[in-house]
Design a protein around this motif. Structure first.
Motif, PDB file in Angstrom:
ATOM      1  N   LEU A 174       0.911  -1.110   0.094  1.00  0.00           N
ATOM      2  CA  LEU A 174       0.014   0.077  -0.054  1.00  0.00           C
ATOM      3  C   LEU A 174       0.965   1.228  -0.053  1.00  0.00           C
ATOM      4  O   LEU A 174       0.598   2.263  -0.712  1.00  0.00           O
ATOM      5  N   LEU A 175       1.854   1.235   0.832  1.00  0.00           N
ATOM      6  CA  LEU A 175       2.735   2.382   0.739  1.00  0.00           C
ATOM      7  C   LEU A 175       3.611   2.752  -0.455  1.00  0.00           C
ATOM      8  O   LEU A 175       3.641   3.760  -0.969  1.00  0.00           O
ATOM      9  N   GLY A 176       3.829   1.560  -0.933  1.00  0.00           N
ATOM     10  CA  GLY A 176       4.537   1.620  -2.392  1.00  0.00           C
ATOM     11  C   GLY A 176       3.638   2.287  -3.217  1.00  0.00           C
ATOM     12  O   GLY A 176       3.723   3.092  -4.295  1.00  0.00           O
ATOM     13  N   ILE A 177       2.077   1.912  -3.537  1.00  0.00           N
ATOM     14  CA  ILE A 177       1.318   2.300  -4.289  1.00  0.00           C
ATOM     15  C   ILE A 177       0.992   3.801  -4.293  1.00  0.00           C
ATOM     16  O   ILE A 177       0.886   4.623  -5.200  1.00  0.00           O
ATOM     17  N   GLN A 178       1.155   4.169  -2.885  1.00  0.00           N
ATOM     18  CA  GLN A 178       1.230   5.785  -2.551  1.00  0.00           C
ATOM     19  C   GLN A 178       2.508   6.621  -2.805  1.00  0.00           C
ATOM     20  O   GLN A 178       2.823   7.721  -2.750  1.00  0.00           O
TER      21      GLN A 178
END
Length: 627
Positions: A174-178
């Motif tokens: 999720l952090l990578g997508i953000q």
């Protein structure tokens, strides 16, 4: 496993025994719950489902059984059936958070995402501390591209259980997508520390490092992933690309070759698996044996080959493969379990226990092997203690209960053994062998009761017990033997006609029961049925005819006016040591009737000399004085 299982009565399974008509109480709900949990931990979901379904037959509509059954059905791909059960639970317990969570799982499997979210959220409102629900909601919100919600629930799951690497992996994604690559990489690092043997985490780290241009770090992470999971061809293929980028052509070629070989090995593995699934195990060997020989790291292939050898009744090569697997990975559960059972089957319990000693959390299997060892050493009490220890975690395991029953039986605790075995019969109503053994132990208990009455000379009670046995048993030979004991009770009670009928009936099936034939002859004699008594005595083997028997036989012949036979019988009694006045008198009178007067009167005088009244009276009537 060693066919100790076939020694139980003589019949048990797997893993490894109230008299009369008392009905067995239903198994308790906690027992069903506990055993289902153990079966699930052992990855035996199909058996757990069957057990819980059997529990629901005894406890219809019980939510504590419907809930775990529903979750298992979802895991087993039967979400529709699970949904039906869970709707029933919620109609009874609408505020049960676990029921809502389980129903959410069922809808998730069916692809009905809005309903899944609704029930997960309801479960979360009722119990906000369930990390599984937060994880599921995070996943569903990610699918719906509601990233803020997904991140919120993932953080909450981590707060509840910071040591679960799955939560860190999802959070990293999720952090990578953000676009928060640094934070994403940090979460992957935490996941790696939590699960250092998870090659997939190392692979993701390598991808992150590669994307960041840190090729050397990416190479090191990928090499570690390959060492952790050396049979995965994907890692070798990626290594080939990285080596190529770094200009290490020889290493790149080697990794590419390795990847190609492993891809081929897995193709052979899939084909072998298909053949074995169709019952063609022998045809699978030419595919598996070369692949395993060429690739020592190919653990999946080695275990499948060992399974093939087991199916072909070749335990020795299977054992070697399991031991090789344990050398490379001492925590491999399947290799540990199969190796220990093969060794236990050979009564090599020491080697089996040494393997278990190296495996974390193997105490249940260790107790089980120790129990078999103690039983093999004729120590049923020690074996029972260990079987009971395992039973505390497996309360409804039929094979284990049979072993417990066997140990109880060998220690003489037959009623308790029967109670336990009846529980097995209740769990396995289709098992004719168990049902038969229950009947055998019940019958044995009734026989022992009957013979205790005989020892106490409680003839009426013994008579009733033997009559009950004779009427209930389906075995004709045993029925006949009970007829003989029934006859003995009648005889002791002075009911001679009933005794004679029962003896005659039993002797038709037991013609070599000489004690019964002797008693029948004596009974017939007392009934003055001399001809029938003679027939029975004459059917006795010559070696078993004692002096008293020959004497009684002679008396019967006298009553039948067969003086020659009477003389022969009396003389045989004399030869066997009978020196009684009765014998001298009867032999003497027989000889007189046969005109052997001198010898006859001499014997009568010997009897009179012993003050035998009939002899004295005969001498007086004959006008012979003196003795």
């Amino acid at each position: 496993m060693r066919n100790h299982c076939h020694l139980l009565f003589p019949a048990v399974a797997g893993l490894v025994l109230a008299l009369g008509g008392v009905s067995l109480p239903a198994q308790t709900i906690p027992e069903y719950e506990q055993q289902a949990q153990q079966l699930r931990r052992d990855h035996r979901a199909d058996e757990a489902i069957e057990l819980l379904q059997a529990g629901l037959e005894r406890h219809p509509g019980e939510p504590r059984l419907l809930l775990p059954l529903s979750l298992l059905l979802v895991e087993y791909g039967k979400a529709d059936e699970a949904e039906e059960h869970l709707q029933r639970v919620l109609s009874l317990q609408p505020l049960d958070p676990e029921a809502h969570r389980s129903l959410g799982e069922a809808y998730l499997q069916q692809g009905r995402l809005p309903r899944a979210i609704r029930h997960f959220q309801q479960s979360n409102r009722l119990r906000n501390a369930d990390e599984r629900v937060h994880y599921r909601l995070a996943f569903l919100f990610l699918i719906q591209e509601r990233l803020d919600k997904a991140v919120e629930h993932t953080r909450r799951a981590i707060e509840i259980d910071p040591g679960e690497p799955r939560f860190r992996l999802l959070y990293s994604m999720l952090l990578g997508i953000q676009g928060r690559d640094r934070d994403s990489y940090e979460q992957l690092g935490i996941a790696r520390r939590l699960a250092p043997d998870d090659a997939s985490i190392l692979f993701r780290l390598s991808e992150k490092e590669r994307a960041a241009g840190r090729t050397a770090d990416a190479l090191e992470s990928l090499k570690q992933a390959s060492r952790t999971d050396p049979e995965n061809p994907l890692y070798h293929s990626e290594l080939a690309q990285l080596y190529g980028q770094l200009g290490q052509d020889r290493e790149a070629a080697e990794s590419a070759r390795k990847a190609g070989q492993l891809y081929q090995a897995f193709e052979d593995y899939i084909e072998a698996l298909s053949l074995m699934g169709r019952g063609k195990t022998l045809q699978a060997l030419p595919l598996l044996e070369p692949a395993v020989q060429r690739h020592p790291e190919f653990t999946s292939g080695r275990l499948l080959l060992a399974d093939a050898y087991q199916r072909l009744k070749r335990p020795q090569p299977a054992l070697q493969l399991y031991l090789q697997t344990l050398e490379r990975d001492p925590s491999n559960t399947k290799a540990m379990q199969e190796a220990t059972w093969i060794l236990a089957g050979r009564s090599d319990f020491g080697s089996a226990l040494r393997i278990l000693a190296e495996v974390p959390q193997a105490h249940l299997n260790q107790s089980l092997i120790e129990a078999y060892w103690k039983q093999d050493q004729q120590q049923p009490a020690a074996a029972l203690e260990r079987f009971r220890r395992v039973e505390s975690r497996n309360p409804l395991n039929p094979g284990l209960l049979q072993w417990i029953s066997y140990c109880l039986y060998t220690q003489g605790q037959k009623e308790e053994a029967l109670r336990v075995l009846r529980k097995v019969a209740d769990l396995r109503p289709e098992d004719a062998g168990v049902q038969r053994r229950v009947g055998e132990i019940e019958m044995e208990g009734r026989r022992e009761t009957a013979f205790r009455h005989v020892e106490a000379k409680n003839w009426e009670a013994a008579l009733a017990a033997f009559r009950d046995l004779a009427e209930d048993t389906e075995n004709g030979e045993r029925r006949a033997s009970y007829q003989l004991h029934l006859a003995y009770c009648h005889q002791q009670l002075g009911r001679l006609r009933q005794a004679a009928r029962a003896y005659a009936s039993g002797l038709q099936s037991h013609p070599r029961a000489h004690w019964a034939r002797l008693n029948l002859a004596s009974t017939l004699y007392r009934l003055s049925r001399f001809r029938e008594a003679v027939e029975q005595w004459e059917r006795l083997p010559a070696l078993s005819r004692t002096a008293p028997i020959h004497f009684q036989l002679g008396v019967c012949y006298l009553h039948l006016d067969r003086y020659d036979r009477a003389e022969a019988a009396f003389r045989q009694s004399l030869e066997k040591g009978n020196r009684s006045p009765q014998l001298f008198y009867n032999l003497g009178t027989t000889l007189v009737r046969r005109f052997k007067t001198a010898e006859g009167w001499a014997l009568i005088r010997r009897s009179a000399a012993a003050d035998y009244p009939p002899a004295l009276a005969l001498l007086r009537r004959a006008g012979l004085t003196g003795r």
